[in-house]
Design a protein around this motif. Structure first.
Motif, short mmCIF file in Angstrom:
data_model
loop_
_atom_site.label_atom_id
_atom_site.label_comp_id
_atom_site.label_asym_id
_atom_site.label_seq_id
_atom_site.Cartn_x
_atom_site.Cartn_y
_atom_site.Cartn_z
N ASN A 92 0.76 -1.60 0.26
CA ASN A 92 0.35 -0.09 0.50
C ASN A 92 1.11 1.46 -0.04
N CYS A 93 1.89 1.24 0.99
CA CYS A 93 2.82 2.36 0.60
C CYS A 93 4.28 2.26 0.29
N ARG A 94 4.92 1.38 -0.10
CA ARG A 94 6.49 1.19 -0.72
C ARG A 94 6.26 1.41 -2.39
N TRP B 160 -1.52 7.84 4.32
CA TRP B 160 -0.27 7.89 3.57
C TRP B 160 -0.65 8.28 2.26
N ASN B 161 -1.15 7.43 1.44
CA ASN B 161 -1.09 7.78 0.11
C ASN B 161 -1.99 9.11 -0.19
N THR C 86 -2.52 3.60 6.14
CA THR C 86 -2.38 3.04 4.70
C THR C 86 -2.49 4.29 3.88
#
Length: 268
Positions: free
Chosen positions: A115-117, A162-163, A159
């Motif tokens: 979801n993030c990296r 964060w996006n 997450t």
């Protein structure tokens, strides 16, 4: 500029084998862009690509890749070759419902990677090329769960926040370079996601079921907002919910969501 001139000739869409990702592929192909489809289920991508080529006369490329692997970017860039990506749709993601401490830590870290990296790596790689071209677009799939803290969905919610923040920050950073970035924040959307989190919406009361949006409407809102807004929340009911959450005391909204989630989730 025309859509193809601004974002073409290729769009790269992650998580394109089903749901919102597959719908992004359809609507983007309908606008005349070639589509590079990324997911683990390559056979689904190939079938979807054949459908889009036949219906819209575009080219397609199926890229089987695990976005949680350390070297997924090289897999994608090698498959792309010299194809030029002008639109990146960071759609792939996963989620788990239930108590955070009851989940396996490795599963939570896997979600963080997907979801993030993965969207960070892709936005950095293709964003640099777009900046050099002074055109292009990036769509970050966030969620209404990334706007308000969501108990029983805590890591997923984090997450998606964060996006959302990355997308909105890049919206301002890259605007001067001619690159459009938008954070898409859908609510409940009809897709395989319900199956993955073991939730059956047919058991919900009618007002809750009525908030479930189609992937088609979610994607339409995203593409309409690209180049105009930093954030898109599809659906009037969800936009109203977001406004109400801002007016509520800080602890009230998570408390209410916790009660709703415990009702909606299957009982263990």
């Amino acid at each position: 500029m025309a859509f193809v001139d601004k974002y073409g000739p290729w769009a790269l869409i992650t998580g394109a084998s089903a749901g919102i990702g597959a719908e992004f592929a359809r609507q983007i192909a309908a606008k005349g862009l070639n589509v590079a489809l990324v997911a683990r289920r390559r056979e689904r991508l190939e079938a979807l690509g054949e459908e889009l080529e036949s219906e819209y006369g575009v080219r397609s490329l199926a890229i089987g890749a695990d976005l949680c692997s350390d070297d997924f970017l090289s897999t994608i860039t090698e498959a792309l070759g010299t194809r030029h990506v002008g639109l990146l749709v960071n759609n792939a993601g996963s989620g788990m419902t239930g108590e955070f401490l009851d989940h396996d830590l490795d599963d939570e870290l896997q979600m963080l990677a997907l979801n993030c990296r993965a969207p960070l790596v892709l936005a950095h790689h293709f964003g640099r090329r777009m900046r050099d071209d002074r055109r292009g677009g990036i769509i970050m799939l966030a969620s209404v769960a990334g706007i308000v803290p969501t108990p029983m969905f805590a890591n997923y919610s984090a997450t998606k926040a964060w996006n959302r923040f990355l997308g909105e920050g890049l919206h301002e950073e890259l605007a001067r370079d001619g690159v459009d970035v938008v954070s898409l924040c859908p609510g409940l959307t009809q897709s395989e996601f319900f199956e993955h989190v073991n939730v059956d919406p047919s058991n919900w009361p009618a007002p809750m079921r009525a908030t479930i949006m189609s992937a088609e409407d979610v994607v339409k809102a995203a593409l309409k907002g690209l180049g105009k807004h930093s954030q898109v929340v599809p659906g009037l009911s969800y936009r109203m919910l977001m406004r109400l959450s801002r007016l509520s005391p800080g602890s009230l909204t998570p408390w209410m969501i916790d009660r709703v989630m415990r009702f909606a989730l299957p009982k263990s």
